[in-house]
Write a protein that holds these residues in place. Structure first.
Motif, PDB file in Angstrom:
ATOM      1  N   MET A 200      16.317   0.988 -12.406  1.00  0.00           N
ATOM      2  CA  MET A 200      14.875   0.400 -13.078  1.00  0.00           C
ATOM      3  C   MET A 200      15.270  -0.168 -11.891  1.00  0.00           C
ATOM      4  N   ARG A 201      15.116   0.320 -10.216  1.00  0.00           N
ATOM      5  CA  ARG A 201      14.364   0.297  -8.847  1.00  0.00           C
ATOM      6  C   ARG A 201      13.279   0.776  -9.342  1.00  0.00           C
ATOM      7  N   PRO A 202      12.519   0.266  -8.972  1.00  0.00           N
ATOM      8  CA  PRO A 202      10.860   0.798  -7.865  1.00  0.00           C
ATOM      9  C   PRO A 202      10.921   1.274  -6.209  1.00  0.00           C
ATOM     10  N   VAL A 203       9.876   1.920  -6.395  1.00  0.00           N
ATOM     11  CA  VAL A 203       9.780   2.015  -5.479  1.00  0.00           C
ATOM     12  C   VAL A 203       7.702   2.649  -5.527  1.00  0.00           C
ATOM     13  N   LYS A 204       7.475   1.786  -4.604  1.00  0.00           N
ATOM     14  CA  LYS A 204       5.838   2.682  -3.992  1.00  0.00           C
ATOM     15  C   LYS A 204       6.056   3.886  -3.685  1.00  0.00           C
ATOM     16  N   THR A 205       4.919   4.836  -4.528  1.00  0.00           N
ATOM     17  CA  THR A 205       5.011   5.755  -3.927  1.00  0.00           C
ATOM     18  C   THR A 205       3.326   6.320  -3.102  1.00  0.00           C
ATOM     19  N   PRO A 206       2.706   7.160  -2.820  1.00  0.00           N
ATOM     20  CA  PRO A 206       1.413   7.223  -2.260  1.00  0.00           C
ATOM     21  C   PRO A 206       0.585   7.418  -3.475  1.00  0.00           C
ATOM     22  N   ASP A 207       1.723   8.672  -4.022  1.00  0.00           N
ATOM     23  CA  ASP A 207       0.644   8.854  -5.684  1.00  0.00           C
ATOM     24  C   ASP A 207       1.939   8.993  -6.778  1.00  0.00           C
ATOM     25  N   ASP A 208       0.324   8.617  -8.027  1.00  0.00           N
ATOM     26  CA  ASP A 208       1.473   8.063  -9.217  1.00  0.00           C
ATOM     27  C   ASP A 208       2.163   9.511  -9.722  1.00  0.00           C
ATOM     28  N   ILE A 209       2.992   9.901  -9.675  1.00  0.00           N
ATOM     29  CA  ILE A 209       3.617  10.573 -10.259  1.00  0.00           C
ATOM     30  C   ILE A 209       4.238  10.805 -11.833  1.00  0.00           C
ATOM     31  N   PHE A 210       4.598   9.312 -12.536  1.00  0.00           N
ATOM     32  CA  PHE A 210       4.322   9.204 -13.859  1.00  0.00           C
ATOM     33  C   PHE A 210       2.466   9.402 -14.826  1.00  0.00           C
ATOM     34  N   GLU A 211       1.246   9.850 -13.688  1.00  0.00           N
ATOM     35  CA  GLU A 211       0.502   9.099 -14.490  1.00  0.00           C
ATOM     36  C   GLU A 211      -0.469   8.286 -15.470  1.00  0.00           C
ATOM     37  N   ASN A 212       0.251   7.135 -14.571  1.00  0.00           N
ATOM     38  CA  ASN A 212       0.077   5.713 -14.932  1.00  0.00           C
ATOM     39  C   ASN A 212      -0.455   5.300 -14.221  1.00  0.00           C
ATOM     40  N   GLY A 213      -0.906   5.188 -13.546  1.00  0.00           N
ATOM     41  CA  GLY A 213      -1.456   4.362 -12.470  1.00  0.00           C
ATOM     42  C   GLY A 213      -0.013   3.448 -12.211  1.00  0.00           C
TER      43      GLY A 213
ATOM     44  N   LEU B  83      11.579   8.326   8.674  1.00  0.00           N
ATOM     45  CA  LEU B  83      11.316   6.933   9.047  1.00  0.00           C
ATOM     46  C   LEU B  83      10.014   7.735   9.068  1.00  0.00           C
ATOM     47  N   GLU B  84      10.078   8.293   9.781  1.00  0.00           N
ATOM     48  CA  GLU B  84       8.449   8.485  10.575  1.00  0.00           C
ATOM     49  C   GLU B  84       7.200   9.242   9.353  1.00  0.00           C
ATOM     50  N   GLY B  85       8.914   9.709   8.897  1.00  0.00           N
ATOM     51  CA  GLY B  85       7.541  10.106   7.937  1.00  0.00           C
ATOM     52  C   GLY B  85       7.155   9.355   6.543  1.00  0.00           C
ATOM     53  N   LYS B  86       7.586   7.625   6.173  1.00  0.00           N
ATOM     54  CA  LYS B  86       7.160   7.379   5.487  1.00  0.00           C
ATOM     55  C   LYS B  86       6.602   6.469   6.356  1.00  0.00           C
ATOM     56  N   ILE B  87       6.732   5.695   7.079  1.00  0.00           N
ATOM     57  CA  ILE B  87       5.449   5.343   7.937  1.00  0.00           C
ATOM     58  C   ILE B  87       4.022   5.865   7.748  1.00  0.00           C
ATOM     59  N   ILE B  88       3.983   7.183   7.806  1.00  0.00           N
ATOM     60  CA  ILE B  88       2.915   8.188   7.782  1.00  0.00           C
ATOM     61  C   ILE B  88       2.151   7.877   6.365  1.00  0.00           C
ATOM     62  N   GLN B  89       3.194   7.894   5.647  1.00  0.00           N
ATOM     63  CA  GLN B  89       2.872   7.725   3.888  1.00  0.00           C
ATOM     64  C   GLN B  89       2.747   7.262   2.820  1.00  0.00           C
ATOM     65  N   SER B  90       3.616   5.779   3.589  1.00  0.00           N
ATOM     66  CA  SER B  90       3.494   4.659   3.281  1.00  0.00           C
ATOM     67  C   SER B  90       2.328   3.700   3.941  1.00  0.00           C
ATOM     68  N   SER B  91       1.079   4.250   4.128  1.00  0.00           N
ATOM     69  CA  SER B  91       0.628   3.738   5.376  1.00  0.00           C
ATOM     70  C   SER B  91      -0.098   1.888   4.469  1.00  0.00           C
ATOM     71  N   LYS B  92      -1.322   1.408   5.255  1.00  0.00           N
ATOM     72  CA  LYS B  92      -1.740   0.008   4.875  1.00  0.00           C
ATOM     73  C   LYS B  92      -2.941   0.891   3.810  1.00  0.00           C
ATOM     74  N   VAL B  93      -3.034   1.115   3.394  1.00  0.00           N
ATOM     75  CA  VAL B  93      -4.617   1.302   3.538  1.00  0.00           C
ATOM     76  C   VAL B  93      -5.090   1.154   0.991  1.00  0.00           C
ATOM     77  N   CYS B  94      -6.529   0.750   1.446  1.00  0.00           N
ATOM     78  CA  CYS B  94      -6.780   0.104  -0.008  1.00  0.00           C
ATOM     79  C   CYS B  94      -6.339   1.133  -0.836  1.00  0.00           C
ATOM     80  N   LEU B  95      -6.220   0.313  -2.186  1.00  0.00           N
ATOM     81  CA  LEU B  95      -5.830   1.169  -3.463  1.00  0.00           C
ATOM     82  C   LEU B  95      -6.484   1.875  -3.910  1.00  0.00           C
ATOM     83  N   ILE B  96      -8.307   1.591  -4.200  1.00  0.00           N
ATOM     84  CA  ILE B  96      -8.959   1.642  -4.293  1.00  0.00           C
ATOM     85  C   ILE B  96     -10.171   2.614  -3.683  1.00  0.00           C
ATOM     86  N   CYS B  97     -10.037   2.598  -1.990  1.00  0.00           N
ATOM     87  CA  CYS B  97     -11.342   3.619  -1.512  1.00  0.00           C
ATOM     88  C   CYS B  97     -10.534   3.505  -0.255  1.00  0.00           C
TER      89      CYS B  97
END
Length: 463
Positions: A429-442, A131-145
């Motif tokens: 079909m269950r999506p999970v948000k990640t900090p990186d785009d592993i599918f390279e499709n945005g 959970l601690e890892g997710k808290i840092i890796q899934s932080s609230k940030v602007c998607l663009i900048c």
């Protein structure tokens, strides 16, 4: 609630009992930026979910949830605040340096997060828990900048999963986001379902699929052709993860010549499948998967399936060192005298010496690091199976890791790639948000079993 959902599916008994139960997972396993970290209440326009004023990494819907969560959160809260001030001085919050870091060409956002995680672990003098890892890796940030100025960050008012620091950045991302916003909303609903009720376990085939009288290849179709709406979308999305294993296996087998090229999968009456890393399956144990019956319904000649689940000795599967599981089948399969046998054997040596040992028709694995893939229990037990007529189907999360695995294997033996590495049309079909785009499709979304490939060994010019 569970009884109502079963009743809504219609009918009664084994064939319509498509959810056996919800498997509770520890609440401290889930985190979603913007949702309450304690009770998992999801955000909406009239919510007053507030961030922790000290670390600004977690959220609470009220003082009671904050108080209940403090015993767990306080150590990480103090450590992240300390690391932040080491990096940016007094009053700085963790990730405030993200915008500058990702602005440099030599720093990717995920790399930055990994550096921050390492700094926090050093401060704590221990590894972060899940959970601690997710808290840092899934932080609230602007998607663009990647700005972390919380006063400026505004979520999408539909999915509440993506944040922007300005209208300009929201408009800049509007075309891409409109494409993925429905999946982001489903992500939020799935998160809330599993965090509060648990993961639905399939008691029978989750989605109706009548037996076919003639074989028809599934290549050219996708998961959505088989995961027909049954319950709420979030429940269906979770259940699809079980179905992903059987359909992905069949998809791979359709590209492979079995028994040294003498058999095609649609000709088989009996199929034996060996999984050497079953612990990595759904919630750590593939014996929960009751959807192998899809193979019986799609392969009219098939009458018996033997699933052998094997794990290294340091893992724990339900059933202990040895376990035997009967799978309840529909009345049509029973009338055809079909059988599914699921065997759990702990440790590769136990598998080789077991009286139930069967030479498999195929090895079905999640991709592993090279040492795990080729050597089991630190012994020279080469995988795939010593006989070249046993093919290997791999499922993987990371495309680059799978490419690396194939490169290593090609140095060791001659290979025939029967199914080139590709996105898996039968991923869950269950999506999970990640900090990186592993599918390279945005999309920045992860699904279970996203990549697949199949290969066989070559000997003297033959497979």
């Amino acid at each position: 609630l569970l009884t109502e959902k079963m009743a809504a599916a219609g009918g009664s008994g084994m064939e319509t009992n498509r959810i056996r139960e919800f498997m509770k997972v520890g609440q401290k396993s889930f985190f979603m930026a913007g949702a309450c970290t304690e009770c998992h209440k999801i955000p909406s326009e009239d919510d007053s979910i507030k961030t922790c004023s000290n670390c600004r990494l977690v959220w609470y819907c009220g003082k009671e949830c904050q108080k209940n969560n403090w015993t767990y959160h306080k150590e990480l809260c103090k450590a992240t605040k300390s690391v932040a001030e080491d990096l940016g001085g007094p009053g700085t919050y963790l990730l405030e340096t993200a915008r500058d870091a990702v602005g440099r060409q030599d720093m990717h956002f995920v790399e930055y997060l990994n550096e921050i995680t390492a700094a926090v672990e050093k401060k704590l003098n221990r590894r972060l828990d899940a959970l601690e890892g997710k808290i840092i890796q899934s932080s609230k940030v602007c998607l663009i900048c990647k700005s972390t100025k919380h006063a400026d960050l505004k979520p999408c008012k539909i999915c509440y999963l993506v944040f922007y620091c300005s209208e300009d950045h929201a408009n800049q991302d509007s075309v891409r986001h409109s494409k993925f916003c429905p999946e982001y909303l489903l992500t939020l609903k799935c998160y809330h379902l599993v965090a509060t009720e648990g993961m639905p376990l399939a008691g029978a085939m989750p989605f109706r699929l009548p037996r076919v009288s003639e074989y028809k290849a599934i290549s050219g179709t996708t998961m959505k052709d088989y995961a027909k709406p049954t319950f709420e979308p979030e429940i269906d999305a979770c259940l699809s993860e079980y179905v992903s294993y059987s359909l992905s296996l069949l998809y791979g087998l359709e590209h492979i010549d079995i028994k040294g090229g003498t058999k095609k999968i649609y000709e088989k009456k009996e199929l034996t499948v060996l999984m050497l890393d079953a612990y990595n399956g759904q919630f750590g144990s593939m014996e929960h998967c009751t959807t192998w019956e899809y193979l019986l319904h799609l392969l009219p000649k098939l009458r018996e399936i033997n699933i052998i689940l094997n794990e290294p000795n340091n893992k724990t599967l339900v059933g202990g060192d040895y376990g035997y599981f009967d799978v309840n089948l529909c009345s049509d399969c029973l009338s055809k005298k079909c059988k599914i046998n699921v065997t759990v054997i702990k440790g590769y040596d136990s598998y080789k010496c077991a009286t139930v040992h069967r030479k498999p028709d195929v090895i079905y694995n999640h991709v592993c690091y090279s040492k795990q893939l080729f050597f089991v229990d630190d012994k020279q037990d080469y995988l795939p199976y010593p006989e070249p007529d046993v093919p290997l189907i791999l499922l993987g999360t990371d495309k680059h890791t799978m490419e690396h695995t194939v490169r290593i294997m090609k140095k060791m033996v001659k290979l025939k790639i029967s199914l080139p590495l590709q996105e898996n049309p039968f991923r869950g079909m269950r999506p999970v948000k990640t900090p990186d785009d592993i599918f390279e499709n945005g999309s920045f979304l992860y699904y279970i079993n996203p990549f697949i490939l199949a290969m066989q060994r070559k000997v003297k010019g033959k497979v």
